[in-house]
Motif scaffolding. Structure first.
Motif, short mmCIF file in Angstrom:
data_model
loop_
_atom_site.label_atom_id
_atom_site.label_comp_id
_atom_site.label_asym_id
_atom_site.label_seq_id
_atom_site.Cartn_x
_atom_site.Cartn_y
_atom_site.Cartn_z
N MET A 1 0.82 -1.21 0.00
CA MET A 1 0.00 0.00 0.00
C MET A 1 0.86 1.26 0.00
N VAL A 2 1.93 1.25 0.77
CA VAL A 2 2.82 2.41 0.83
C VAL A 2 3.51 2.63 -0.52
N VAL A 3 3.98 1.55 -1.13
CA VAL A 3 4.62 1.65 -2.44
C VAL A 3 3.64 2.18 -3.48
N LEU A 4 2.40 1.69 -3.45
CA LEU A 4 1.40 2.16 -4.41
C LEU A 4 1.10 3.65 -4.22
N ALA A 5 1.04 4.09 -2.97
CA ALA A 5 0.81 5.52 -2.71
C ALA A 5 1.93 6.35 -3.34
N GLY A 6 3.17 5.93 -3.16
CA GLY A 6 4.29 6.67 -3.74
C GLY A 6 4.32 6.60 -5.25
N ALA A 7 4.00 5.43 -5.82
CA ALA A 7 4.05 5.26 -7.27
C ALA A 7 3.00 6.12 -7.97
N TYR A 8 1.78 6.14 -7.42
CA TYR A 8 0.74 6.96 -8.04
C TYR A 8 1.08 8.45 -7.92
N THR A 9 1.64 8.86 -6.80
CA THR A 9 2.05 10.26 -6.65
C THR A 9 3.14 10.62 -7.66
N ALA A 10 4.04 9.67 -7.91
CA ALA A 10 5.13 9.91 -8.85
C ALA A 10 4.65 10.09 -10.29
N LEU A 11 3.42 9.67 -10.58
CA LEU A 11 2.88 9.89 -11.92
C LEU A 11 2.81 11.37 -12.28
N LEU A 12 2.81 12.25 -11.27
CA LEU A 12 2.79 13.69 -11.53
C LEU A 12 4.04 14.14 -12.27
#
Length: 396
Positions: free
Chosen positions: A72-83
């Motif tokens: 869950m933590v990795v997914l939160a960071g990965a989606y934010t990095a899409l910016l």
């Protein structure tokens, strides 16, 4: 159990909101072309399929709770990095990270659900998780429609960040989930036992193809069919999807009751396949009819479809829980989802070829496909049952 269900609901809400605007975010904010998006998503899908079983093994070995939180933590960071993404290579890399972390979450959550409740309650727990997933996705889709009305890039960014936030909230909730201890495999057996379990691999491939195809009937096949001259209004797409979502939310837990043991599970899967086949037959009957008669038949087909879908999914989960050794729930769940991933690659062209190439007759071909596939559940599960010693030792 309540903590896991709440985390599922929160995560599904974020996913539903993001999926509504994801393509528009990637094209307008990230500036990616449709071809770039397709390349990135396909690359990620392949990485996710390859990672499913090994990451399920990792969840068994180190405990599903901590691995689920990590995912869950990795997914939160990965989606934010899409910016920060504006070209195809970073998007493909992030798609791989998202797909692999999603694979870890699926395997870990499946093992967590299996280990956090008594064996007799596993199927009901899984049904509750799917019911809440559908409810969360439905509400999230409504929330994500706001930026579509405003047509502003800022709204797409807000939805993306809100989705990332739901992963962090889910991770926080999962810290309060029951602790499922790491599992120790019997000495002398292979580590990735699921990949040597040929009957289970056949089941995963069969079920993955059928499940992916029934998901695409209303989400892909029906829109394509209506858009290419089915003589019925396009708003029936929304009607069918609302019926499907509402049916899954209302029926999933109820219809999971009473399904216990491998024979009951494969009977449920067979029954569901035949009912989905019936819904395809009703859609075929709608071809060439007057608009209102076609609309009525399509609505009836959507009701029949969701009943079959619920029965089929219930049977699938029951088969997985029954065939997986207690110490390998994570990797068997991962292998099961890998089958779904392979199905996701085959189902879209299959459904598209049927409804566009054969028109109304294509629905009859799909009906035969589901009927034939459903009949295979029994021999495949019987084959698997014969290879299962009573204590589920390592398969060699």
């Amino acid at each position: 159990m309540r903590v896991l269900l709440l985390a599922t609901l929160v995560n599904a809400f974020g996913n539903g909101a993001y999926l509504t605007t994801s393509v528009l975010f990637l094209t307008t904010v990230a500036g990616l072309s449709p071809a770039m998006i397709a390349i990135g998503l396909s690359t990620g899908a392949a990485a996710g399929v390859l990672a499913m079983t090994p990451l399920g093994y990792v969840a068994d070995r180190y405990g599903p709770k901590r691995l689920s939180i990590l995912a869950m933590v990795v997914l939160a960071g990965a989606y934010t990095a899409l910016l920060a993404v504006h070209s195809v290579v970073p998007f493909a890399l992030l798609s791989c990270v998202i797909a692999v972390a999603t694979a870890l979450a699926k395997g870990a959550n499946g093992a967590l659900a299996a280990g956090a409740v008594p064996a007799a309650e596993r199927l009901r727990m899984r049904a509750r998780m799917r019911s809440l997933t559908n409810a969360g996705m439905g509400v999230g889709t409504l929330a994500g429609s706001g930026p579509l009305l405003l047509r502003g890039d800022t709204g797409y960014v807000v939805i993306l960040l809100a989705n990332a936030l739901t992963f962090l909230v889910a991770a926080l909730l999962l810290t309060r989930a029951p602790q499922v201890p790491p599992q120790v495999a019997p000495a002398g057996g292979p580590r990735l036992v699921a990949l040597r379990d040929r009957p289970f691999l056949c089941f995963a491939a069969l079920d993955g193809l059928l499940s992916s195809t029934y998901n695409d009937l209303l989400g892909l096949g029906l829109p394509l069919w209506l858009a290419t001259g089915a003589h019925a209004p396009l708003w029936l797409i929304s009607v069918a999807l609302v019926i499907n979502t509402a049916g899954c939310v209302l029926l999933q837990v109820r219809m999971a009751s009473g399904v216990s043991g491998l024979p009951a599970a494969h009977r449920s899967a067979l029954r569901g396949s035949l009912v989905v086949a019936l819904s395809c037959g009703v859609l075929a009957a709608a071809s060439g009819r007057s608009p209102w008669l076609a609309a009525t038949l399509i609505a009836v087909a959507a009701v029949i479809h969701v009943v079959g879908e619920v029965w089929l999914s219930t049977g699938s989960w029951g088969i997985v829980f029954e065939l997986a050794p207690p110490w390998a729930q994570g990797q068997y769940q991962g292998t099961y989802f890998a089958g779904r991933g392979l199905g996701d690659m085959i189902a879209p062209p299959l459904v598209t070829a049927c409804v566009l190439g054969l028109h109304g007759y294509g629905w009859l071909v799909l009906a035969l496909f589901f009927a034939a596939g459903g009949l295979l559940y029994r021999p495949v599960t019987r084959w698997a049952a014969r290879t299962r010693p009573a204590d589920h030792p390592a398969l060699v």
